[in-house]
Design a protein around this motif. Structure first.
Motif, PDB file in Angstrom:
ATOM      1  N   GLY A  46     -21.710  86.446  72.508  1.00 11.31           N
ATOM      2  CA  GLY A  46     -21.490  86.288  71.067  1.00 11.31           C
ATOM      3  C   GLY A  46     -22.505  85.356  70.426  1.00 11.31           C
ATOM      4  O   GLY A  46     -22.997  85.617  69.323  1.00 11.31           O
ATOM      5  N   GLN A  47     -22.836  84.281  71.126  1.00 17.24           N
ATOM      6  CA  GLN A  47     -23.837  83.347  70.610  1.00 17.24           C
ATOM      7  C   GLN A  47     -25.216  83.999  70.561  1.00 17.24           C
ATOM      8  O   GLN A  47     -25.991  83.765  69.624  1.00 17.24           O
ATOM      9  CB  GLN A  47     -23.865  82.087  71.485  1.00 17.24           C
ATOM     10  N   ALA A  48     -25.522  84.826  71.552  1.00 16.93           N
ATOM     11  CA  ALA A  48     -26.808  85.527  71.560  1.00 16.93           C
ATOM     12  C   ALA A  48     -26.905  86.492  70.388  1.00 16.93           C
ATOM     13  O   ALA A  48     -27.956  86.605  69.735  1.00 16.93           O
ATOM     14  CB  ALA A  48     -26.989  86.277  72.880  1.00 16.93           C
ATOM     15  N   LYS A  49     -25.801  87.174  70.097  1.00 16.26           N
ATOM     16  CA  LYS A  49     -25.796  88.079  68.948  1.00 16.26           C
ATOM     17  C   LYS A  49     -26.009  87.303  67.648  1.00 16.26           C
ATOM     18  O   LYS A  49     -26.729  87.758  66.744  1.00 16.26           O
ATOM     19  CB  LYS A  49     -24.480  88.852  68.878  1.00 16.26           C
ATOM     20  N   GLY A  50     -25.407  86.128  67.547  1.00 18.05           N
ATOM     21  CA  GLY A  50     -25.607  85.294  66.362  1.00 18.05           C
ATOM     22  C   GLY A  50     -27.056  84.874  66.192  1.00 18.05           C
ATOM     23  O   GLY A  50     -27.581  84.860  65.077  1.00 18.05           O
ATOM     24  N   TRP A  51     -27.709  84.541  67.319  1.00 16.94           N
ATOM     25  CA  TRP A  51     -29.141  84.190  67.276  1.00 16.94           C
ATOM     26  C   TRP A  51     -29.961  85.362  66.757  1.00 16.94           C
ATOM     27  O   TRP A  51     -30.811  85.205  65.874  1.00 16.94           O
ATOM     28  CB  TRP A  51     -29.595  83.813  68.683  1.00 16.94           C
ATOM     29  N   ALA A  52     -29.699  86.560  67.288  1.00 17.73           N
ATOM     30  CA  ALA A  52     -30.468  87.737  66.873  1.00 17.73           C
ATOM     31  C   ALA A  52     -30.219  88.068  65.403  1.00 17.73           C
ATOM     32  O   ALA A  52     -31.148  88.426  64.671  1.00 17.73           O
ATOM     33  CB  ALA A  52     -30.105  88.934  67.750  1.00 17.73           C
ATOM     34  N   ALA A  53     -28.968  87.953  64.961  1.00 15.00           N
ATOM     35  CA  ALA A  53     -28.654  88.229  63.554  1.00 15.00           C
ATOM     36  C   ALA A  53     -29.368  87.247  62.632  1.00 15.00           C
ATOM     37  O   ALA A  53     -29.860  87.635  61.561  1.00 15.00           O
ATOM     38  CB  ALA A  53     -27.143  88.165  63.340  1.00 15.00           C
ATOM     39  N   ASP A  54     -29.450  85.988  63.051  1.00 19.41           N
ATOM     40  CA  ASP A  54     -30.184  84.990  62.266  1.00 19.41           C
ATOM     41  C   ASP A  54     -31.661  85.360  62.165  1.00 19.41           C
ATOM     42  O   ASP A  54     -32.281  85.260  61.093  1.00 19.41           O
ATOM     43  CB  ASP A  54     -30.054  83.601  62.906  1.00 19.41           C
ATOM     44  N   LEU A  55     -32.242  85.793  63.282  1.00 18.39           N
ATOM     45  CA  LEU A  55     -33.662  86.156  63.271  1.00 18.39           C
ATOM     46  C   LEU A  55     -33.920  87.370  62.386  1.00 18.39           C
ATOM     47  O   LEU A  55     -34.908  87.405  61.648  1.00 18.39           O
ATOM     48  CB  LEU A  55     -34.144  86.436  64.690  1.00 18.39           C
ATOM     49  N   VAL A  56     -33.057  88.363  62.478  1.00 17.27           N
ATOM     50  CA  VAL A  56     -33.210  89.555  61.637  1.00 17.27           C
ATOM     51  C   VAL A  56     -33.203  89.159  60.159  1.00 17.27           C
ATOM     52  O   VAL A  56     -34.014  89.652  59.358  1.00 17.27           O
ATOM     53  CB  VAL A  56     -32.082  90.572  61.930  1.00 17.27           C
ATOM     54  N   ASN A  57     -32.316  88.255  59.807  1.00 18.00           N
ATOM     55  CA  ASN A  57     -32.222  87.800  58.418  1.00 18.00           C
ATOM     56  C   ASN A  57     -33.455  86.986  58.018  1.00 18.00           C
ATOM     57  O   ASN A  57     -34.044  87.219  56.956  1.00 18.00           O
ATOM     58  CB  ASN A  57     -30.955  86.962  58.248  1.00 18.00           C
ATOM     59  N   ARG A  58     -33.851  86.047  58.871  1.00 18.66           N
ATOM     60  CA  ARG A  58     -34.973  85.166  58.537  1.00 18.66           C
ATOM     61  C   ARG A  58     -36.315  85.897  58.518  1.00 18.66           C
ATOM     62  O   ARG A  58     -37.227  85.546  57.764  1.00 18.66           O
ATOM     63  CB  ARG A  58     -35.037  84.018  59.539  1.00 18.66           C
ATOM     64  N   LEU A  59     -36.442  86.907  59.369  1.00 16.40           N
ATOM     65  CA  LEU A  59     -37.700  87.649  59.447  1.00 16.40           C
ATOM     66  C   LEU A  59     -37.741  88.838  58.488  1.00 16.40           C
ATOM     67  O   LEU A  59     -38.731  89.555  58.435  1.00 16.40           O
ATOM     68  CB  LEU A  59     -37.920  88.151  60.877  1.00 16.40           C
ATOM     69  N   HIS A  60     -36.645  89.047  57.761  1.00 16.66           N
ATOM     70  CA  HIS A  60     -36.562  90.150  56.798  1.00 16.66           C
ATOM     71  C   HIS A  60     -36.787  91.495  57.483  1.00 16.66           C
ATOM     72  O   HIS A  60     -37.584  92.326  57.031  1.00 16.66           O
ATOM     73  CB  HIS A  60     -37.560  89.958  55.662  1.00 16.66           C
ATOM     74  N   ILE A  61     -36.081  91.695  58.606  1.00 17.48           N
ATOM     75  CA  ILE A  61     -36.125  92.989  59.286  1.00 17.48           C
ATOM     76  C   ILE A  61     -35.011  93.858  58.710  1.00 17.48           C
ATOM     77  O   ILE A  61     -33.832  93.524  58.810  1.00 17.48           O
ATOM     78  CB  ILE A  61     -35.949  92.833  60.802  1.00 17.48           C
TER      79      ILE A  61
END
Length: 250
Positions: A46-61
């Motif tokens: 769950g924490q790994a998914k949160g990290w990836a979701a943050d990156l998707v948002n920050r990188l504008h993917i």
């Protein structure tokens, strides 16, 4: 260089720094939770998914999805375009990944992978492949989905490379549910291939517009014949990529 040019020049560097900072922050959270609460693979997923979701948002993917992942643990079989595939897929499903042992040596990201349920494999070692298969089964038995890239390396397309047999042998034998997935980027330069370095590729991809990606999720497959299972996965991914791979580069 005027102000506008400076912003464009600095943008990808700032995004890379943001990625590193977010990764360190999330890894610290995993380590802290493990120290105070003990090791919990489901929580780590769950924490790994949160990290990836943050990156998707920050990188504008921008992820365009077709289909949805099951709620229960499955083996996800995907084609492989880039290191970005991990972020895109992980942002949508709590999961662990099968990765080459070389990833351990990556600064920051290697340590993050080791703390994030990743199963490492040296494909040249029979013992390593055997150990990896056992770890994959362990993750699945814990209810955690596992993502594999059976092409064994990245490719720019069109289409996909031949799929390796190993993972299909064990999933068919154990009757493990498998979900084929196609991942694709409208900017074909997003494919990370040849001898391109991570930093140079990252700075080039994220220097301008948002990155548009497609994630096409197939049906749950349960087959007891490894050859049939591999053929079904290949056919779904090949068909899913056919329409998008023929689109012009962005």
């Amino acid at each position: 260089m005027n102000r506008s040019d400076r912003i464009l020049f600095l943008r990808p560097y700032l995004r890379l720094i943001r990625v590193l900072a977010l990764t360190v922050f999330h890894v610290a959270g995993v380590v802290a939770a493990t120290v105070f609460k003990g090791w919990d693979p489901s929580r780590v997923a769950g924490q790994a998914k949160g990290w990836a979701a943050d990156l998707v948002n920050r990188l504008h993917i921008d992820i365009q999805m077709e289909g949805r992942f099951p709620d229960h643990g499955v083996l996800v079989v995907s084609n492989h375009r880039s290191y970005l595939d991990i972020v895109v897929i992980l942002s949508q499903i709590e999961s662990a990944f099968l990765a080459k042992t070389e990833l351990r040596k990556w600064p920051v990201f290697g340590y993050a992978a080791m703390k994030g349920n990743t199963v490492f494999v040296d494909r040249s070692s029979r013992d390593s492949r055997k150990a990896a298969r056992k770890q994959i089964l362990d993750r699945l038995n814990q209810g955690i989905s596992v993502v594999v890239f059976p092409e064994g390396t990245t490719s720019a397309g069109p289409g996909l490379l031949a799929l390796k047999n190993g993972i299909f042998d064990i999933t068919a034998e154990k009757n493990i549910p498998v979900v084929p997935v196609a991942v694709f980027y409208e900017n074909k330069n997003a494919a990370w291939i040849d001898d391109d370095t991570f930093v140079r590729h990252f700075l080039d991809i994220f220097k301008t517009k948002p990155l548009k990606s497609h994630l096409i999720i197939g049906p749950v497959l349960t087959k007891t014949n490894a050859a049939d299972l591999k053929a079904s996965c290949y056919h779904f991914i090949e068909q899913a990529l056919a329409s998008t791979d023929n689109s012009p580069a962005v």
